[in-house]
Design a protein around this motif. Sequence first.
Motif, PDB file in Angstrom:
ATOM      1  N   TYR A   1      -1.049  11.256  -1.802  1.00 24.41           N
ATOM      2  CA  TYR A   1      -1.361  11.795  -0.464  1.00 24.41           C
ATOM      3  C   TYR A   1      -1.215  13.309  -0.483  1.00 24.41           C
ATOM      4  O   TYR A   1      -2.048  14.024   0.073  1.00 24.41           O
ATOM      5  CB  TYR A   1      -0.418  11.203   0.584  1.00 24.41           C
ATOM      6  N   SER A   2      -0.155  13.805  -1.097  1.00 20.28           N
ATOM      7  CA  SER A   2       0.060  15.257  -1.184  1.00 20.28           C
ATOM      8  C   SER A   2      -1.012  15.926  -2.029  1.00 20.28           C
ATOM      9  O   SER A   2      -1.502  16.999  -1.691  1.00 20.28           O
ATOM     10  CB  SER A   2       1.433  15.565  -1.777  1.00 20.28           C
ATOM     11  N   LEU A   3      -1.355  15.293  -3.127  1.00 20.62           N
ATOM     12  CA  LEU A   3      -2.346  15.855  -4.040  1.00 20.62           C
ATOM     13  C   LEU A   3      -3.707  16.035  -3.356  1.00 20.62           C
ATOM     14  O   LEU A   3      -4.378  17.040  -3.554  1.00 20.62           O
ATOM     15  CB  LEU A   3      -2.483  14.950  -5.265  1.00 20.62           C
ATOM     16  N   PHE A   4      -4.070  15.076  -2.534  1.00 20.31           N
ATOM     17  CA  PHE A   4      -5.378  15.100  -1.867  1.00 20.31           C
ATOM     18  C   PHE A   4      -5.298  15.454  -0.382  1.00 20.31           C
ATOM     19  O   PHE A   4      -6.242  15.217   0.359  1.00 20.31           O
ATOM     20  CB  PHE A   4      -6.067  13.739  -2.025  1.00 20.31           C
ATOM     21  N   ARG A   5      -4.182  16.021   0.065  1.00 22.54           N
ATOM     22  CA  ARG A   5      -3.959  16.222   1.498  1.00 22.54           C
ATOM     23  C   ARG A   5      -5.045  17.022   2.197  1.00 22.54           C
ATOM     24  O   ARG A   5      -5.303  16.810   3.360  1.00 22.54           O
ATOM     25  CB  ARG A   5      -2.588  16.821   1.762  1.00 22.54           C
ATOM     26  N   ASN A   6      -5.706  17.931   1.483  1.00 23.81           N
ATOM     27  CA  ASN A   6      -6.756  18.740   2.113  1.00 23.81           C
ATOM     28  C   ASN A   6      -8.119  18.069   2.059  1.00 23.81           C
ATOM     29  O   ASN A   6      -9.067  18.576   2.664  1.00 23.81           O
ATOM     30  CB  ASN A   6      -6.833  20.124   1.457  1.00 23.81           C
ATOM     31  N   SER A   7      -8.222  16.967   1.362  1.00 30.05           N
ATOM     32  CA  SER A   7      -9.518  16.293   1.258  1.00 30.05           C
ATOM     33  C   SER A   7      -9.407  14.781   1.462  1.00 30.05           C
ATOM     34  O   SER A   7     -10.224  14.024   0.940  1.00 30.05           O
ATOM     35  CB  SER A   7     -10.141  16.590  -0.114  1.00 30.05           C
ATOM     36  N   LEU A   8      -8.406  14.345   2.218  1.00 32.28           N
ATOM     37  CA  LEU A   8      -8.237  12.912   2.456  1.00 32.28           C
ATOM     38  C   LEU A   8      -9.386  12.385   3.308  1.00 32.28           C
ATOM     39  O   LEU A   8      -9.749  12.979   4.313  1.00 32.28           O
ATOM     40  CB  LEU A   8      -6.916  12.624   3.159  1.00 32.28           C
ATOM     41  N   THR A   9      -9.923  11.284   2.881  1.00 28.18           N
ATOM     42  CA  THR A   9     -10.914  10.549   3.659  1.00 28.18           C
ATOM     43  C   THR A   9     -10.335   9.147   3.855  1.00 28.18           C
ATOM     44  O   THR A   9      -9.407   8.755   3.128  1.00 28.18           O
ATOM     45  CB  THR A   9     -12.250  10.444   2.903  1.00 28.18           C
ATOM     46  N   PRO A  10     -10.863   8.387   4.797  1.00 27.00           N
ATOM     47  CA  PRO A  10     -10.359   7.010   4.932  1.00 27.00           C
ATOM     48  C   PRO A  10     -10.436   6.225   3.624  1.00 27.00           C
ATOM     49  O   PRO A  10      -9.511   5.501   3.281  1.00 27.00           O
ATOM     50  CB  PRO A  10     -11.264   6.417   6.011  1.00 27.00           C
ATOM     51  N   ALA A  11     -11.517   6.393   2.884  1.00 25.43           N
ATOM     52  CA  ALA A  11     -11.662   5.666   1.614  1.00 25.43           C
ATOM     53  C   ALA A  11     -10.596   6.083   0.609  1.00 25.43           C
ATOM     54  O   ALA A  11     -10.001   5.234  -0.068  1.00 25.43           O
ATOM     55  CB  ALA A  11     -13.053   5.893   1.033  1.00 25.43           C
ATOM     56  N   LYS A  12     -10.311   7.399   0.511  1.00 25.61           N
ATOM     57  CA  LYS A  12      -9.279   7.872  -0.419  1.00 25.61           C
ATOM     58  C   LYS A  12      -7.907   7.359  -0.011  1.00 25.61           C
ATOM     59  O   LYS A  12      -7.114   6.952  -0.866  1.00 25.61           O
ATOM     60  CB  LYS A  12      -9.239   9.402  -0.459  1.00 25.61           C
ATOM     61  N   GLU A  13      -7.616   7.387   1.292  1.00 25.95           N
ATOM     62  CA  GLU A  13      -6.303   6.923   1.753  1.00 25.95           C
ATOM     63  C   GLU A  13      -6.100   5.454   1.407  1.00 25.95           C
ATOM     64  O   GLU A  13      -5.058   5.068   0.870  1.00 25.95           O
ATOM     65  CB  GLU A  13      -6.158   7.127   3.259  1.00 25.95           C
ATOM     66  N   ILE A  14      -7.091   4.650   1.718  1.00 25.40           N
ATOM     67  CA  ILE A  14      -6.973   3.210   1.449  1.00 25.40           C
ATOM     68  C   ILE A  14      -6.909   2.956  -0.053  1.00 25.40           C
ATOM     69  O   ILE A  14      -6.128   2.117  -0.518  1.00 25.40           O
ATOM     70  CB  ILE A  14      -8.117   2.438   2.135  1.00 25.40           C
ATOM     71  N   LEU A  15      -7.686   3.703  -0.834  1.00 24.29           N
ATOM     72  CA  LEU A  15      -7.654   3.542  -2.292  1.00 24.29           C
ATOM     73  C   LEU A  15      -6.281   3.908  -2.857  1.00 24.29           C
ATOM     74  O   LEU A  15      -5.741   3.192  -3.709  1.00 24.29           O
ATOM     75  CB  LEU A  15      -8.745   4.392  -2.950  1.00 24.29           C
ATOM     76  N   ILE A  16      -5.699   5.000  -2.375  1.00 27.12           N
ATOM     77  CA  ILE A  16      -4.354   5.402  -2.823  1.00 27.12           C
ATOM     78  C   ILE A  16      -3.354   4.291  -2.517  1.00 27.12           C
ATOM     79  O   ILE A  16      -2.532   3.919  -3.362  1.00 27.12           O
ATOM     80  CB  ILE A  16      -3.922   6.724  -2.157  1.00 27.12           C
ATOM     81  N   MET A  17      -3.422   3.747  -1.311  1.00 30.47           N
ATOM     82  CA  MET A  17      -2.502   2.668  -0.933  1.00 30.47           C
ATOM     83  C   MET A  17      -2.734   1.426  -1.783  1.00 30.47           C
ATOM     84  O   MET A  17      -1.775   0.778  -2.235  1.00 30.47           O
ATOM     85  CB  MET A  17      -2.664   2.352   0.550  1.00 30.47           C
ATOM     86  N   MET A  18      -3.997   1.083  -2.011  1.00 26.95           N
ATOM     87  CA  MET A  18      -4.303  -0.099  -2.821  1.00 26.95           C
ATOM     88  C   MET A  18      -3.784   0.050  -4.248  1.00 26.95           C
ATOM     89  O   MET A  18      -3.176  -0.880  -4.782  1.00 26.95           O
ATOM     90  CB  MET A  18      -5.814  -0.349  -2.833  1.00 26.95           C
ATOM     91  N   VAL A  19      -4.012   1.203  -4.856  1.00 25.78           N
ATOM     92  CA  VAL A  19      -3.544   1.411  -6.226  1.00 25.78           C
ATOM     93  C   VAL A  19      -2.016   1.339  -6.268  1.00 25.78           C
ATOM     94  O   VAL A  19      -1.436   0.702  -7.165  1.00 25.78           O
ATOM     95  CB  VAL A  19      -4.069   2.746  -6.803  1.00 25.78           C
ATOM     96  N   GLY A  20      -1.352   1.968  -5.298  1.00 26.96           N
ATOM     97  CA  GLY A  20       0.111   1.911  -5.248  1.00 26.96           C
ATOM     98  C   GLY A  20       0.628   0.492  -5.134  1.00 26.96           C
ATOM     99  O   GLY A  20       1.549   0.079  -5.847  1.00 26.96           O
ATOM    100  N   VAL A  21       0.026  -0.274  -4.238  1.00 26.53           N
ATOM    101  CA  VAL A  21       0.488  -1.648  -4.009  1.00 26.53           C
ATOM    102  C   VAL A  21       0.140  -2.558  -5.189  1.00 26.53           C
ATOM    103  O   VAL A  21       0.999  -3.270  -5.706  1.00 26.53           O
ATOM    104  CB  VAL A  21      -0.103  -2.212  -2.686  1.00 26.53           C
ATOM    105  N   PHE A  22      -1.128  -2.524  -5.618  1.00 26.03           N
ATOM    106  CA  PHE A  22      -1.555  -3.489  -6.630  1.00 26.03           C
ATOM    107  C   PHE A  22      -1.164  -3.107  -8.051  1.00 26.03           C
ATOM    108  O   PHE A  22      -0.948  -3.984  -8.880  1.00 26.03           O
ATOM    109  CB  PHE A  22      -3.059  -3.752  -6.517  1.00 26.03           C
ATOM    110  N   CYS A  23      -1.059  -1.818  -8.331  1.00 26.36           N
ATOM    111  CA  CYS A  23      -0.718  -1.407  -9.706  1.00 26.36           C
ATOM    112  C   CYS A  23       0.778  -1.178  -9.904  1.00 26.36           C
ATOM    113  O   CYS A  23       1.241  -1.212 -11.038  1.00 26.36           O
ATOM    114  CB  CYS A  23      -1.490  -0.143 -10.089  1.00 26.36           C
ATOM    115  N   ILE A  24       1.507  -0.931  -8.846  1.00 28.44           N
ATOM    116  CA  ILE A  24       2.944  -0.711  -9.013  1.00 28.44           C
ATOM    117  C   ILE A  24       3.724  -1.897  -8.452  1.00 28.44           C
ATOM    118  O   ILE A  24       4.434  -2.582  -9.183  1.00 28.44           O
ATOM    119  CB  ILE A  24       3.381   0.623  -8.377  1.00 28.44           C
TER     120      ILE A  24
END
Length: 183
Positions: A103-126
């Motif tokens: 979220y911090s890395l992409f804070r200036n360019s967050l889109t709904p798709a990026k936010e959901i993708l970040i959450m999905m990767v965190g949940v499913f990969c970690i």
Amino acid sequence: MSVRDIVAVALLAAFIAVLGLFPAIPVPVIPVPITAQLLGIILSGAILGAKRGFAACLLFLILVAAGLPLLSGGRGGVSVFFAPTSGYLISFPFTAGFIGYFYSLFRNSLTPAKEILIMMVGVFCINHLFGIIGLVFIGGIDFSKAFLGDLIFIPGDMVKIVLAYLIASRLRRALPDAMDGNR
């Protein structure tokens, strides 16, 4: 950490604990229930950022280890870290930290798709990876059974991810200064 940071960390840890009041839903395939607490983990990273999100989840786990019955179903104590669910629990700070970092890395360019993708990767990969590892090594469950049993969590976790996105995006618009993930 400033007083503001400490209060934010404590509030998110308390929120995770409150989510433990929702009853756990048993899963027939593996001895890990469906709970609402992952929503708090995702929000910790998305709202507080990597360091504070990690700290909020770590504080929650320390309170659980101290014996407070904060997990869904009123469980707590050191023994929960030696149960089949331990991998999922241990993943909490790392999942929040990962989400907060990206979220911090992409804070200036967050889109709904990026936010959901970040959450999905965190949940499913970690979270799911740690959970499966815990099921295999601590729960003594065969890898294929653990992996297939873990798949049952995907629909509910997608609902939690969408809810977390909706909450985090609204908070970011309402409180832009409070959502500084670099803290």
